[in-house]
Design a protein around this motif. Structure first.
Motif, PDB file in Angstrom:
ATOM      1  N   GLU A 330     -41.445 -45.848 -73.337  1.00  0.00           N
ATOM      2  CA  GLU A 330     -40.246 -45.224 -72.777  1.00  0.00           C
ATOM      3  C   GLU A 330     -40.115 -45.606 -71.313  1.00  0.00           C
ATOM      4  O   GLU A 330     -41.106 -45.742 -70.603  1.00  0.00           O
ATOM      5  CB  GLU A 330     -40.330 -43.698 -72.889  1.00  0.00           C
ATOM      6  CG  GLU A 330     -40.040 -43.158 -74.269  1.00  0.00           C
ATOM      7  CD  GLU A 330     -39.957 -41.641 -74.266  1.00  0.00           C
ATOM      8  OE1 GLU A 330     -40.069 -41.038 -73.174  1.00  0.00           O
ATOM      9  OE2 GLU A 330     -39.784 -41.059 -75.338  1.00  0.00           O
ATOM     10  N   SER A 332     -36.914 -45.428 -67.884  1.00  0.00           N
ATOM     11  CA  SER A 332     -35.611 -44.896 -67.471  1.00  0.00           C
ATOM     12  C   SER A 332     -35.136 -45.620 -66.226  1.00  0.00           C
ATOM     13  O   SER A 332     -35.928 -46.188 -65.465  1.00  0.00           O
ATOM     14  CB  SER A 332     -35.705 -43.388 -67.202  1.00  0.00           C
ATOM     15  OG  SER A 332     -36.601 -43.132 -66.135  1.00  0.00           O
ATOM     16  N   LYS A 344     -28.747 -41.120 -65.534  1.00  0.00           N
ATOM     17  CA  LYS A 344     -30.066 -41.581 -65.931  1.00  0.00           C
ATOM     18  C   LYS A 344     -30.006 -42.189 -67.322  1.00  0.00           C
ATOM     19  O   LYS A 344     -29.491 -41.575 -68.261  1.00  0.00           O
ATOM     20  CB  LYS A 344     -31.068 -40.417 -65.910  1.00  0.00           C
ATOM     21  CG  LYS A 344     -32.514 -40.835 -66.105  1.00  0.00           C
ATOM     22  CD  LYS A 344     -33.445 -39.642 -65.995  1.00  0.00           C
ATOM     23  CE  LYS A 344     -34.902 -40.056 -66.144  1.00  0.00           C
ATOM     24  NZ  LYS A 344     -35.819 -38.892 -66.052  1.00  0.00           N
ATOM     25  N   HIS A 345     -30.514 -43.405 -67.447  1.00  0.00           N
ATOM     26  CA  HIS A 345     -30.518 -44.117 -68.724  1.00  0.00           C
ATOM     27  C   HIS A 345     -31.952 -44.177 -69.251  1.00  0.00           C
ATOM     28  O   HIS A 345     -32.816 -44.817 -68.653  1.00  0.00           O
ATOM     29  CB  HIS A 345     -29.963 -45.531 -68.547  1.00  0.00           C
ATOM     30  CG  HIS A 345     -30.085 -46.392 -69.768  1.00  0.00           C
ATOM     31  ND1 HIS A 345     -29.564 -46.015 -70.987  1.00  0.00           N
ATOM     32  CD2 HIS A 345     -30.660 -47.610 -69.968  1.00  0.00           C
ATOM     33  CE1 HIS A 345     -29.815 -46.953 -71.882  1.00  0.00           C
ATOM     34  NE2 HIS A 345     -30.480 -47.937 -71.283  1.00  0.00           N
ATOM     35  N   ASN A 346     -32.200 -43.480 -70.368  1.00  0.00           N
ATOM     36  CA  ASN A 346     -33.523 -43.465 -70.983  1.00  0.00           C
ATOM     37  C   ASN A 346     -33.558 -44.471 -72.124  1.00  0.00           C
ATOM     38  O   ASN A 346     -32.684 -44.449 -73.002  1.00  0.00           O
ATOM     39  CB  ASN A 346     -33.859 -42.067 -71.522  1.00  0.00           C
ATOM     40  CG  ASN A 346     -33.894 -41.028 -70.416  1.00  0.00           C
ATOM     41  OD1 ASN A 346     -34.470 -41.259 -69.364  1.00  0.00           O
ATOM     42  ND2 ASN A 346     -33.274 -39.878 -70.659  1.00  0.00           N
ATOM     43  N   HIS A 366     -31.650 -47.545 -76.566  1.00  0.00           N
ATOM     44  CA  HIS A 366     -31.458 -46.188 -76.075  1.00  0.00           C
ATOM     45  C   HIS A 366     -32.407 -45.256 -76.823  1.00  0.00           C
ATOM     46  O   HIS A 366     -32.547 -45.342 -78.055  1.00  0.00           O
ATOM     47  CB  HIS A 366     -30.012 -45.744 -76.277  1.00  0.00           C
ATOM     48  CG  HIS A 366     -29.686 -44.456 -75.592  1.00  0.00           C
ATOM     49  ND1 HIS A 366     -29.977 -43.221 -76.147  1.00  0.00           N
ATOM     50  CD2 HIS A 366     -29.120 -44.202 -74.380  1.00  0.00           C
ATOM     51  CE1 HIS A 366     -29.595 -42.270 -75.320  1.00  0.00           C
ATOM     52  NE2 HIS A 366     -29.061 -42.835 -74.237  1.00  0.00           N
ATOM     53  N   GLN A 367     -33.062 -44.360 -76.093  1.00  0.00           N
ATOM     54  CA  GLN A 367     -34.082 -43.505 -76.709  1.00  0.00           C
ATOM     55  C   GLN A 367     -33.525 -42.677 -77.862  1.00  0.00           C
ATOM     56  O   GLN A 367     -34.101 -42.636 -78.956  1.00  0.00           O
ATOM     57  CB  GLN A 367     -34.701 -42.586 -75.659  1.00  0.00           C
ATOM     58  CG  GLN A 367     -35.671 -43.294 -74.721  1.00  0.00           C
ATOM     59  CD  GLN A 367     -36.295 -42.340 -73.719  1.00  0.00           C
ATOM     60  OE1 GLN A 367     -36.300 -41.139 -73.933  1.00  0.00           O
ATOM     61  NE2 GLN A 367     -36.820 -42.878 -72.628  1.00  0.00           N
TER      62      GLN A 367
END
Length: 555
Positions: A330, A332, A344-346, A366-367
């Motif tokens: 993971e 971000s 915020k882009h996870n 994308h998570q």
């Protein structure tokens, strides 16, 4: 000529007790005597030192409290050190000579209340003080030897000799050969906690971190704090009663759970104490041999399952893999929107990207999207299947004990051949005969290797999945069970085709058996992941050929 400290001299009061035979009340008696002497001499007190439970064999410079005043800058803050007796400073004649000379050279003096004529100046006075220090050393050495003999006696008789209690047990006074001696019994509070740890970790699959958090939330006292709380409740003298407030940690819990004391076995220098080649039991077991072995396996596997995984890592670390075979992590970043705001882009990405040389499959997912796809892929393939559990059945292996006894018998035979005393020969022969009896008993027990047994739980994967609260639980379940999820394709095509392939424990076990001739366990992480990649690679190659064939038909 002996120097006499004058009124107003800066005095350093010093008290000490050792672990030999004194209790903490000795400190109070010393303090009272020193206070009276200070008032009578009209001295100025600059420090009041207390070194509790410090052996007289430790040099003054190495003491936790006195040592500070033996070094700059505190060395220059006092003129006289005051003690009730010489042995409060040291019970070692060499240490005394060095201490006395250091004080003399810098113009300092020593007041000894039980010997007002004590003189540290070179000559007869120093020699007399040296003799007293020698006597103190001889006394200390006699105490040490007495303590060693006592410890050996307690060890031989399976008695408790004092110190920190093994977690799960406590000492109680019992009748032994006409005298009251301490023996270990299962503690009514910590004994059940050991059982709880076994059941949750060994049978229910809890991690040590989960158990530590649970115990900390419930206010379960750590091992030494519990002992101190009992000491305080029973008003015991000469022992520590102040609680430190220590919290449970995985390292502390792990050390406790790995000790054979949980089986009631006596320990010496970190190893099980043997008598005639057989472990000595000094108390009733909290866990039997089979339960202890199962717990050791569970604790060992917990470490393997999380090998290379940080405590704050993603729940899917060690589960989610890129097509290249490397773990996906993971991450971000902040993305600036057209409105000027940041969001915020996870996302998930192959770990090869962090090395500056991203693999050919590396792409940002994308998570939320990847979690949804992974869940769909897992439940689509396995949701209706029954969960099976693999239970380890410990084996029986006496080979190391047999080897030790055979070696001991050989040594005894050589000693008997060299001995000339009938008494010595009789003693050695009796010991060898006991070894021989134990050896035959061990040899009669057949060697049986440990094995895994698999049985159904009556619960489907879909039912298990719905009972778990979040991905932290789901990820740990997938990882520990041996599932590996491989990501392929592109996020833009994820709605059109499956982008996660689920490799099951059975897939890996079959591949491992074909390659190695044995069945792997998920705890063998590196080999397990390698074989999971082999399974996925074969599936991926088949998928590529199928798509190529479709493309050829369309063209």
């Amino acid at each position: 000529m002996q120097r006499k400290p004058s009124p107003g001299a800066r005095v350093l009061k010093m008290r000490r007790i050792s672990r030999d035979s004194e209790d903490s009340s000795a400190l109070a008696r010393q303090a009272e005597a020193l206070e009276v002497a200070v008032k009578e001499g009209r001295f100025s007190v600059v420090g009041d030192i207390e070194d509790s439970f410090i052996s007289g064999a430790i040099s003054p410079e190495a003491r936790p409290n006195l040592g500070k005043w033996m070094r700059e800058p505190l060395w220059y803050e006092w003129d006289v050190i005051m003690v009730t007796s010489l042995d409060r400073i040291t019970r070692n004649q060499t240490h005394w000579e060095m201490f006395a000379d250091k004080c003399y050279q810098d113009g300092k003096d020593v007041i000894c209340l039980d010997d007002p004529a004590l003189d540290i100046t070179p000559g007869n006075g120093r020699m007399i003080a040296y003799i007293k220090a020698t006597q103190a050393q001889e006394y200390r050495e006699a105490i040490v030897q007495k303590r060693r003999n006592q410890t050996q006696y307690y060890r031989d008789e399976s008695l408790w000799g004092g110190g920190t209690w093994p977690f799960g047990y406590r000492p109680v006074l019992s009748e032994h050969q006409g005298r009251k001696r301490y023996k270990l019994v299962i503690d009514p509070v910590t004994g059940p906690l050991v059982r709880e740890a076994y059941e949750r970790i060994g049978e229910q699959g809890w991690t040590m971190g989960q158990l530590c958090n649970d115990w900390n939330e419930r206010g379960v006292l750590a091992s030494q704090d519990y002992q101190r709380s009992v000491n305080a409740a029973e008003n015991k003298a000469g022992v520590k009663t102040h609680l430190k407030g220590t919290k449970w940690s995985t390292s502390t819990l792990g050390k406790i759970l790995k000790k054979a004391t949980l089986k009631g076995i006596a320990m010496h220098k970190g190893e099980a104490l043997l008598r005639d080649g057989i472990p000595v039991r000094w108390a009733d077991p909290i866990l039997n041999d089979e339960e202890f072995d199962r717990l050791q396996l569970a604790v060992k596997e917990l470490g393997k399952f999380r090998s290379g995984i940080k405590p704050n890592a993603s729940p899917m670390t060690g589960v989610l893999y890129c097509s290249c075979g490397m773990k996906m992590y993971e991450n971000s970043s902040k993305v600036r929107l057209a409105t000027g705001e940041t969001r915020k882009h996870n996302y998930f990405r192959c770990s090869s990207w962090s090395n500056g040389q991203a693999c050919e499959f590396s792409v940002s997912w994308h998570q939320g999207q990847l979690y949804a796809i992974a869940e769909h892929a897992f439940l689509s393939r396995l949701g209706s299947e029954e969960i099976t559990e693999r239970k380890y059945i410990p084996g029986k292996d006496n080979r190391s004990q047999i080897k030790e006894l055979e070696h001991a018998i050989d040594n005894l035979a050589q000693s008997i051949a060299l001995a000339s005393s009938a008494a010595v020969i009789g003693s050695l022969t009796a010991t060898m005969e006991r070894h021989a009896v134990n050896l035959e008993a061990l040899k009669e027990e057949p060697f049986t290797p440990g094995r895994w047994e698999e049985k159904g739980t009556g619960q489907t994967y879909a039912e298990k999945w719905s009972s778990m609260r979040d991905w932290k639980e789901k990820g740990a379940f997938l990882r520990n069970a041996g599932f590996r999820l491989f990501v392929y394709g592109h996020p833009k095509d994820a709605d059109k085709e499956s982008s996660v392939y689920v490799v099951t424990p059975h897939d890996v076990a079959e591949k491992a058996c074909d390659a190695l001739g044995r069945t792997l366990d998920p705890s063998e992480v590196s080999e397990w992941d390698l074989n999971a990649l082999k399974v996925f690679s074969q599936v991926l190659q088949g998928e590529i050929k199928e798509r190529q064939a479709k493309a050829d038909v369309l063209s």
